[in-house]
Scaffold this motif. Structure first.
Motif, short mmCIF file in Angstrom:
data_model
loop_
_atom_site.label_atom_id
_atom_site.label_comp_id
_atom_site.label_asym_id
_atom_site.label_seq_id
_atom_site.Cartn_x
_atom_site.Cartn_y
_atom_site.Cartn_z
N LYS A 43 0.83 -1.21 0.00
CA LYS A 43 0.00 0.00 0.00
C LYS A 43 0.87 1.26 0.00
N VAL A 44 1.90 1.23 0.82
CA VAL A 44 2.78 2.40 0.92
C VAL A 44 3.51 2.64 -0.41
N MET A 45 4.04 1.57 -0.99
CA MET A 45 4.85 1.71 -2.20
C MET A 45 4.02 1.98 -3.46
N THR A 46 2.73 1.73 -3.43
CA THR A 46 1.91 1.97 -4.62
C THR A 46 1.14 3.28 -4.55
N GLY A 47 1.59 4.18 -3.70
CA GLY A 47 1.06 5.54 -3.71
C GLY A 47 -0.18 5.78 -2.88
N HIS A 48 -0.44 4.92 -1.93
CA HIS A 48 -1.63 5.11 -1.08
C HIS A 48 -1.34 5.93 0.18
N VAL A 49 -0.08 6.28 0.39
CA VAL A 49 0.29 6.97 1.64
C VAL A 49 1.23 8.13 1.33
N LYS A 50 0.79 9.34 1.67
CA LYS A 50 1.65 10.52 1.52
C LYS A 50 2.47 10.73 2.78
N TRP A 51 3.70 11.18 2.60
CA TRP A 51 4.56 11.49 3.73
C TRP A 51 4.87 12.99 3.80
N GLY A 52 4.08 13.74 3.13
CA GLY A 52 4.25 15.18 3.02
C GLY A 52 3.66 15.57 1.68
N ALA A 53 4.46 16.16 0.82
CA ALA A 53 3.99 16.57 -0.50
C ALA A 53 3.96 15.42 -1.49
N SER A 54 4.54 14.30 -1.14
CA SER A 54 4.67 13.20 -2.09
C SER A 54 4.12 11.89 -1.54
N ASP A 55 3.80 10.99 -2.45
CA ASP A 55 3.41 9.64 -2.06
C ASP A 55 4.41 8.61 -2.61
N LYS A 56 5.56 9.09 -3.07
CA LYS A 56 6.63 8.21 -3.55
C LYS A 56 7.58 7.92 -2.39
N TRP A 57 7.73 6.66 -2.08
CA TRP A 57 8.53 6.24 -0.93
C TRP A 57 9.80 5.51 -1.37
N GLU A 58 10.85 5.66 -0.57
CA GLU A 58 12.02 4.78 -0.69
C GLU A 58 11.65 3.49 0.02
N TRP A 59 12.02 2.37 -0.56
CA TRP A 59 11.64 1.07 0.01
C TRP A 59 12.13 0.88 1.44
N LYS A 60 13.29 1.43 1.77
CA LYS A 60 13.81 1.28 3.15
C LYS A 60 12.88 1.95 4.16
N ASN A 61 12.33 3.11 3.79
CA ASN A 61 11.42 3.81 4.69
C ASN A 61 10.09 3.08 4.82
N ALA A 62 9.63 2.49 3.70
CA ALA A 62 8.39 1.71 3.75
C ALA A 62 8.56 0.48 4.63
N ILE A 63 9.72 -0.17 4.55
CA ILE A 63 10.00 -1.29 5.45
C ILE A 63 9.98 -0.79 6.89
N GLY A 64 10.60 0.36 7.13
CA GLY A 64 10.62 0.92 8.48
C GLY A 64 9.23 1.14 9.04
N LEU A 65 8.33 1.68 8.23
CA LEU A 65 6.97 1.92 8.70
C LEU A 65 6.23 0.61 8.95
N CYS A 66 6.38 -0.33 8.07
CA CYS A 66 5.54 -1.54 8.09
C CYS A 66 6.13 -2.70 8.89
N ALA A 67 7.36 -2.59 9.32
CA ALA A 67 8.05 -3.71 9.97
C ALA A 67 7.26 -4.27 11.15
N GLY A 68 7.01 -5.57 11.08
CA GLY A 68 6.41 -6.29 12.19
C GLY A 68 4.95 -6.01 12.47
N THR A 69 4.28 -5.25 11.61
CA THR A 69 2.90 -4.89 11.92
C THR A 69 1.97 -6.10 11.87
N ASP A 70 0.98 -6.08 12.73
CA ASP A 70 -0.09 -7.08 12.71
C ASP A 70 -1.35 -6.52 12.06
N ASN A 71 -1.33 -5.20 11.77
CA ASN A 71 -2.50 -4.55 11.20
C ASN A 71 -2.02 -3.41 10.31
#
Length: 145
Positions: free
Chosen positions: A83-111
């Protein structure tokens, strides 16, 4: 006196055995969830949306381990990442993420929805994206640094 000591020793050893058993059972379950998570992602979810799918869907093991570590719901880290990498989540002015940051956000989540909602909410309040990632990780069960 020696009989009391031996009974005490037996009780202590029994307690230690039970604790080790619980630890290994929980470790095995965590390992099962993490393995299922990796299987859900490897060759199915691209880590880089700018590369050809065949190349970008093959993950390095260390990145899979970081994304899946600690999850009890094996599909959620991959769903969150996708979801993060396909443009569903903005981190400011952009919805383009570096994969390392997307891993950081999503790491270990159960939801995944809860983790993404946490992040979006923090961004809306003016928090910087990197601080928002850390806050949303810590509102779960693990913090990846």
């Amino acid at each position: 006196m020696p009989i009391r000591r031996s009974k005490l020793l037996v009780r202590i050893l029994s307690a230690v055995s039970i604790l080790f058993g619980l630890f290994f059972t929980q470790s095995a379950m965590a390992s099962e969830h993490e393995t299922a998570c990796k299987d859900h992602i490897q060759n199915k979810i691209a880590w880089d949306s700018n590369s050809p799918y065949e190349r970008s869907s093959k993950w390095e093991q260390a990145n899979l381990e970081r994304l899946c570590k600690g999850t009890k719901n094996p599909k959620e880290p991959g769903e969150c990442f996708h979801k993060v990498m396909t443009g569903h989540v903005k981190w400011g002015a952009s919805d383009k993420w570096e994969w390392k940051n997307a891993i950081g956000l999503c790491a270990g989540t159960d939801n995944s929805d809860e983790r993404i909602s946490c992040f979006k909410g923090r961004i809306e309040t003016g928090e910087k994206w990197d601080a928002a990632i850390l806050q949303c990780q810590s509102s779960g069960k693990i913090v990846i640094r």
